[in-house]
Write a protein that holds these residues in place. Structure first.
Motif, PDB file in Angstrom:
ATOM      1  N   TYR A 136      32.441  44.931  38.558  1.00  0.00           N
ATOM      2  CA  TYR A 136      33.336  45.031  37.410  1.00  0.00           C
ATOM      3  C   TYR A 136      33.798  46.476  37.226  1.00  0.00           C
ATOM      4  O   TYR A 136      33.067  47.428  37.477  1.00  0.00           O
ATOM      5  CB  TYR A 136      32.631  44.530  36.155  1.00  0.00           C
ATOM      6  CG  TYR A 136      32.044  43.147  36.323  1.00  0.00           C
ATOM      7  CD1 TYR A 136      32.838  42.069  36.666  1.00  0.00           C
ATOM      8  CD2 TYR A 136      30.672  42.927  36.153  1.00  0.00           C
ATOM      9  CE1 TYR A 136      32.305  40.796  36.832  1.00  0.00           C
ATOM     10  CE2 TYR A 136      30.125  41.669  36.308  1.00  0.00           C
ATOM     11  CZ  TYR A 136      30.946  40.609  36.658  1.00  0.00           C
ATOM     12  OH  TYR A 136      30.403  39.359  36.818  1.00  0.00           O
ATOM     13  N   TRP A 177      36.789  43.366  44.422  1.00  0.00           N
ATOM     14  CA  TRP A 177      36.543  42.414  43.344  1.00  0.00           C
ATOM     15  C   TRP A 177      37.742  42.315  42.408  1.00  0.00           C
ATOM     16  O   TRP A 177      38.054  41.229  41.902  1.00  0.00           O
ATOM     17  CB  TRP A 177      35.290  42.800  42.560  1.00  0.00           C
ATOM     18  CG  TRP A 177      35.000  41.837  41.441  1.00  0.00           C
ATOM     19  CD1 TRP A 177      35.143  42.055  40.110  1.00  0.00           C
ATOM     20  CD2 TRP A 177      34.553  40.489  41.579  1.00  0.00           C
ATOM     21  NE1 TRP A 177      34.812  40.934  39.397  1.00  0.00           N
ATOM     22  CE2 TRP A 177      34.439  39.954  40.279  1.00  0.00           C
ATOM     23  CE3 TRP A 177      34.234  39.684  42.672  1.00  0.00           C
ATOM     24  CZ2 TRP A 177      34.028  38.638  40.047  1.00  0.00           C
ATOM     25  CZ3 TRP A 177      33.816  38.371  42.438  1.00  0.00           C
ATOM     26  CH2 TRP A 177      33.716  37.876  41.143  1.00  0.00           C
ATOM     27  N   GLU A 181      39.691  39.037  40.908  1.00  0.00           N
ATOM     28  CA  GLU A 181      40.037  38.861  39.496  1.00  0.00           C
ATOM     29  C   GLU A 181      41.534  38.598  39.350  1.00  0.00           C
ATOM     30  O   GLU A 181      41.941  37.759  38.537  1.00  0.00           O
ATOM     31  CB  GLU A 181      39.636  40.104  38.711  1.00  0.00           C
ATOM     32  CG  GLU A 181      38.135  40.303  38.548  1.00  0.00           C
ATOM     33  CD  GLU A 181      37.793  41.556  37.772  1.00  0.00           C
ATOM     34  OE1 GLU A 181      36.653  41.660  37.286  1.00  0.00           O
ATOM     35  OE2 GLU A 181      38.667  42.446  37.640  1.00  0.00           O
ATOM     36  N   PHE A 216      33.282  33.413  37.859  1.00  0.00           N
ATOM     37  CA  PHE A 216      34.207  34.214  37.050  1.00  0.00           C
ATOM     38  C   PHE A 216      35.367  33.354  36.560  1.00  0.00           C
ATOM     39  O   PHE A 216      35.794  33.470  35.407  1.00  0.00           O
ATOM     40  CB  PHE A 216      34.736  35.399  37.861  1.00  0.00           C
ATOM     41  CG  PHE A 216      35.638  36.308  37.078  1.00  0.00           C
ATOM     42  CD1 PHE A 216      35.115  37.227  36.190  1.00  0.00           C
ATOM     43  CD2 PHE A 216      37.018  36.225  37.205  1.00  0.00           C
ATOM     44  CE1 PHE A 216      35.942  38.058  35.447  1.00  0.00           C
ATOM     45  CE2 PHE A 216      37.847  37.052  36.476  1.00  0.00           C
ATOM     46  CZ  PHE A 216      37.316  37.975  35.590  1.00  0.00           C
ATOM     47  N   ALA A 277      36.343  39.317  30.561  1.00  0.00           N
ATOM     48  CA  ALA A 277      37.352  38.476  31.199  1.00  0.00           C
ATOM     49  C   ALA A 277      38.554  38.273  30.285  1.00  0.00           C
ATOM     50  O   ALA A 277      39.710  38.362  30.729  1.00  0.00           O
ATOM     51  CB  ALA A 277      36.735  37.133  31.585  1.00  0.00           C
ATOM     52  N   TYR A 281      42.189  39.960  31.097  1.00  0.00           N
ATOM     53  CA  TYR A 281      43.317  39.049  31.333  1.00  0.00           C
ATOM     54  C   TYR A 281      44.492  39.400  30.418  1.00  0.00           C
ATOM     55  O   TYR A 281      45.649  39.418  30.861  1.00  0.00           O
ATOM     56  CB  TYR A 281      42.888  37.602  31.101  1.00  0.00           C
ATOM     57  CG  TYR A 281      44.057  36.632  31.150  1.00  0.00           C
ATOM     58  CD1 TYR A 281      44.694  36.341  32.351  1.00  0.00           C
ATOM     59  CD2 TYR A 281      44.537  36.031  29.991  1.00  0.00           C
ATOM     60  CE1 TYR A 281      45.771  35.468  32.394  1.00  0.00           C
ATOM     61  CE2 TYR A 281      45.601  35.155  30.022  1.00  0.00           C
ATOM     62  CZ  TYR A 281      46.216  34.876  31.233  1.00  0.00           C
ATOM     63  OH  TYR A 281      47.287  34.019  31.268  1.00  0.00           O
TER      64      TYR A 281
END
Length: 313
Positions: A136, A177, A181, A216, A277, A281
């Motif tokens: 992350y 990563w 995502e 995720f 998350a 987003y």
């Protein structure tokens, strides 16, 4: 289509549309001789590969599964809806097909940019891990690296990728990563644009083998994500379609015998990961809304640079 394209003739040559179950015949002796299959074998004209694969993932077959995402070379996000008039508006780049197994429709967004994103990122930035575990970070990646732009859910031939938040402290695994995502964020945007019914999401394609990505995605969508590994979903879907229209199989038999159960189920997590998350987003979408109006100008500069490079060589 003929009238829209302004074609002067040819419409009379097109066959009438018919439901999939009626597009059937017995294999002729000539075709049997050419293929080595027994004459008289029933032949059913089915839907395309996307529709078949979605059926094989259980969409519209297992009652709990209301949506699906396939991450292969490209990415495809879909839902099963009973009434397309309930959509607030037709999403850009979406395709709508009558459901081959019964009531309703399959609505899906076929993206250009799928798992090939990792190949592109790996070529540009050496040292990225092929199989990324969660790393992350504040990095936000817009995953539009295909030269043709993007067709769904963001429809623009000039769509291009971007990486925000990059500093000298960024590590290769964080970039890898962030790419995953980015694909998950596009999946959520697609399902929101389609107004997909709430329910379980069935995940297929190569990324379905990645439990970290599935986890995720489950947290991002706040729903269970079923993982169907392997490359046989399309064949399972074709088998289910044949079983319905050639053998008269009912819904329960299709769900229990023809469409395989998921390999694993990822549940959404709560707490800091869920907040991460959601917040990331929202920022992903805000940055996309800000940068997309400039895609055409960036493309023009890129074309000019290519012309200068060609001239220099």
């Amino acid at each position: 289509v003929q009238r829209t394209l302004g074609l002067p003739r040819g419409l009379e040559l097109l066959p009438d549309f018919a439901p999939v179950g009626e597009c059937r015949a017995r294999l002729s002796p000539q075709a049997a001789s050419a293929t080595g299959i027994a004459a008289g074998t029933p032949v059913l004209l089915g839907p395309g590969d996307v529709h078949s694969t979605l059926v094989g993932l259980g969409l519209g077959v297992r009652p709990a599964v209301t949506r699906a995402s396939i991450f292969g070379t490209s990415a495809i996000h879909a839902c099963h809806i009973l009434d397309p008039a309930l959509m607030p508006a037709a999403p850009p780049g979406a395709m709508l097909q009558r459901f081959v197994l019964g009531d309703g429709y399959l609505l899906f967004q076929p993206s250009f940019n799928g798992a090939t994103l990792f190949q592109h990122i790996g070529r540009i930035a050496a040292g990225l891990p092929a199989h990324a575990k969660p790393a992350y970070s504040g990095l936000i990646l817009h995953p539009f690296l295909e030269p043709g732009g993007e067709r769904a859910p963001y429809t623009s031939p000039n769509a291009s990728g971007a990486l925000f938040g990059l500093t000298a402290h960024a590590r290769p695994e964080q970039i890898a990563w962030a790419a995953r995502e980015g694909l998950a964020f596009v999946a959520r945007a697609s399902h929101e644009m389609m107004n997909a019914p709430a329910g379980v999401l069935s995940l297929g394609g190569g990324l379905a083998a990645d439990p970290h990505f599935a986890g995720f995605l489950a947290t991002l969508l706040d729903t269970q994500v079923e993982r169907a590994g392997g490359a046989q979903a399309g064949l399972r879907g074709l088998a289910a379609i044949g079983a319905r229209h050639l053998l008269g199989a009912g819904d329960a038999e299709l769900a229990g015998s023809w469409v395989a159960a998921p390999d694993a189920v990822a549940a959404p997590r709560t707490g800091k990961l869920a907040q991460y998350a959601r917040d990331k987003y929202a920022l992903f979408v805000d940055l996309l809304d800000s940068i997309s109006p400039h895609w055409q100008r960036m493309a023009a500069i890129r074309d000019l640079a290519d012309m200068m490079e060609t001239t220099r060589q």
